[in-house]
Scaffold this motif. Sequence first.
Motif, mmCIF file in Angstrom:
data_model
loop_
_atom_site.group_PDB
_atom_site.id
_atom_site.type_symbol
_atom_site.label_atom_id
_atom_site.label_comp_id
_atom_site.label_asym_id
_atom_site.label_seq_id
_atom_site.Cartn_x
_atom_site.Cartn_y
_atom_site.Cartn_z
ATOM 1 N N ALA A 69 61.481 61.081 17.555
ATOM 2 C CA ALA A 69 60.709 61.934 17.643
ATOM 3 C C ALA A 69 60.790 62.714 16.388
ATOM 4 C CB ALA A 69 61.184 63.009 18.750
ATOM 5 N N PRO A 70 59.655 63.403 16.022
ATOM 6 C CA PRO A 70 59.639 63.926 14.559
ATOM 7 C C PRO A 70 60.194 65.380 14.633
ATOM 8 C CG PRO A 70 57.484 64.372 15.787
ATOM 9 C CD PRO A 70 58.372 63.596 16.611
ATOM 10 N N PRO A 71 60.481 66.005 13.434
ATOM 11 C CA PRO A 71 61.245 67.155 13.521
ATOM 12 C C PRO A 71 60.695 68.420 14.233
ATOM 13 C CG PRO A 71 61.395 66.393 11.210
ATOM 14 C CD PRO A 71 60.247 65.390 12.179
ATOM 15 N N ARG A 72 61.352 68.755 15.131
ATOM 16 C CA ARG A 72 60.891 70.019 15.830
ATOM 17 C C ARG A 72 61.966 71.080 16.350
ATOM 18 N NH1 ARG A 72 58.014 66.061 19.209
ATOM 19 N NH2 ARG A 72 55.794 66.031 18.739
ATOM 20 N N MET A 73 61.942 71.924 16.641
ATOM 21 C CA MET A 73 62.962 72.938 17.165
ATOM 22 C C MET A 73 63.332 72.679 18.639
ATOM 23 S SD MET A 73 61.858 76.437 15.655
ATOM 24 C CE MET A 73 63.428 77.351 15.883
#
Length: 693
Positions: free
Chosen positions: A363-367
């Motif tokens: 998964a890509p960078p997220r919070m």
Amino acid sequence: MHRLIVLCCCIPNAMNIASRQLRHKCQPGGLNAGRFNAGNTAWPCNSSSSSSSAMRPHALPNPTRHVSQLAPSLRRRAVAMVSRRQMLLAASASQQLAGLSTATASQQQQQQQAPLTASGSGYKQPPKEILDIVDAPPQPALTFSPDRSKILQLSRPPSLPPIFDISRPELKLAGVRIDAEQLSRSRMSYYTGLCIVPAGTIVPAAETDTTPITGYPAGSWINYVSWSPDGKHITFTTRSPGGPGDPPRGPLQLWVADATTGRARPLLGSRRLNTVFDSYSWMDDNTLVAAVLPQDLDQPPTKPQVPPGPKIQDNSSGKKSQNRTWTDLLKDEHDGDMFEYYGTAELVMVDVRDQDSEGTIIAPPRMYTEMDGSPDGQFMLVSWLTRPFSLAVPAGRFPVTVQVWDRRGSLVHHIASLPLAEDIPIAFNSCRTGPRAVSWRDDKPAELSWIEAQDGGDPEVSVSPRDVVYTLDAAAAAAASSNGSSQVAPQVLATTDLRCGGVSWCDGDLALLYESWWKTRRSIVYTFAPGKPQQEKQVLFDRSYEDVYSDPGSPLSRRTSNGSYILAKIDGQRQLLMVGQGASPEGNRPFLDLLNLDTKETRRLWQSSPPYLEGVGSIMSDNNDDAPITLDGLKLLLSRESAHEPPQTYMVSFNGPEAENVTEQKLTNFPHPYPQVRKGPGTEGGVKVVRSV
């Protein structure tokens, strides 16, 4: 190592303090979860949440509870830790504690007038008698392996943190306090060592009977300790204390240890965790998903010299929007940028058997605020925060996206995109609109459940039903997604006219549904059959939750082969084990009852009796996969303590068709942590007491 303490004028009778604590502090030793998420707690280390400790059968009762219950009364009168910025030594403390100190008055005067030490700290030490109480080595935390064959012993640090730790700066953003060097929560508690003890060994065990966890840097602080579902591995994180002579501080490193040999090795190569919101989660016996720092992480944003513009808060719509007084809110756009920078992570999947892998990015960078594997390990429940942020409410009310993914990180079902919630009423029983309490059903391989308010989250709105419980089968949603058909619609499972508090799962024929209302203090518990939606739910208890004398207790749970916990049916019948505090005019007398769900009749199997305060913990006879729990051969954990004896843990066995024969086996034999405060001849509490006028 300096610690901040202030001397008080006298020490009351410690045993009287202990007696008062036993009368008023009635909760039995808290059962920690199988996952010791110490990193999510602030000083001092919290043992467990206020929910039923019996719902987490991995662990022994916390052997250090006497520190958190008995010792604070003494400590509040003898030693107090105050603000990390302003610490004052009471001017008359040395004279008023003359009965405790062996120093003469002239020696005390010399100590008060002594120049600063070479380090320039200027911190003064109290008498040795006080130091011995404050710095008494805490007893370790203990947790059973999933198969109940081993005990993991976690060594605890001294009760008060070192000054170099509590004096560190922290970022206060959106209600979250962040350690910028570690990309974690600030003020984390920690463990100092790990070792494995065979389940039949009395703790504390001799060194020859323990297997220490080795291979990680000596002196590291340990957090986020967890057993693998099959009990063959132990994962944990390490970090540098950051004190004088320690290595530089940085983000937490993930390790895995062999539960047989105790040998540990690092996971994820050079990659480090971002634990501001979550750390890692086991998917199956060998695979876990972790939140790591993004590969292209840049330097944190710098604050502009000139504000980009004024702060604007618009309520021109005239919509009613009441808010409580929140702390540590975002103040401007720069704070929002900082919050996003330190809260952003990317998710990687890693096989703990692969020694050289840095994991596979899924998964890509997220919070990301949650990644929770389904009981069968085939799906993940994932949620993350999105913009716009708010200057009026904390992060828990920011926009959030909730989805179900497969193990590769592919979308299976979009559950919700919840908008910013600045207008939740301040009244009790208010809640956010849209899906809440989204979680996996414990009795199903991969089925979700959640609650949705039908009153807009406003308790002043009269509507029936007020809450609806939905379920969604992840496997069916995945099949629909792969076929290109429309999303599977969630199914209505149950409804409530009061505010729903959740569901305790057992199987298709039994679950407990909870609802309550704050204004009337009314609490209702229903039984219903999740697999038979045509059947009406039946009232089990309808009472005031403030009436502690009539409290029937909470049901015990058992572990399943999937590693989840469900209601423990006894002998395969509609019978549950209920544990409660047993409040009475004479004090609390915890109990264990057998409850028949059809007749609502109870039979008392056990109850605490003076002079001890005892409490029933977790079921230990649930290690035979999904075999029914039987009354004959039932095994439970039991904690026992008194005003003069520290808490000890026992294994209690019930034998016979009516559980008429009860035997017990001692599991711990901890010495009293404060022998100097025990009653002795010619003293009060074993310490000479000096009272101020």
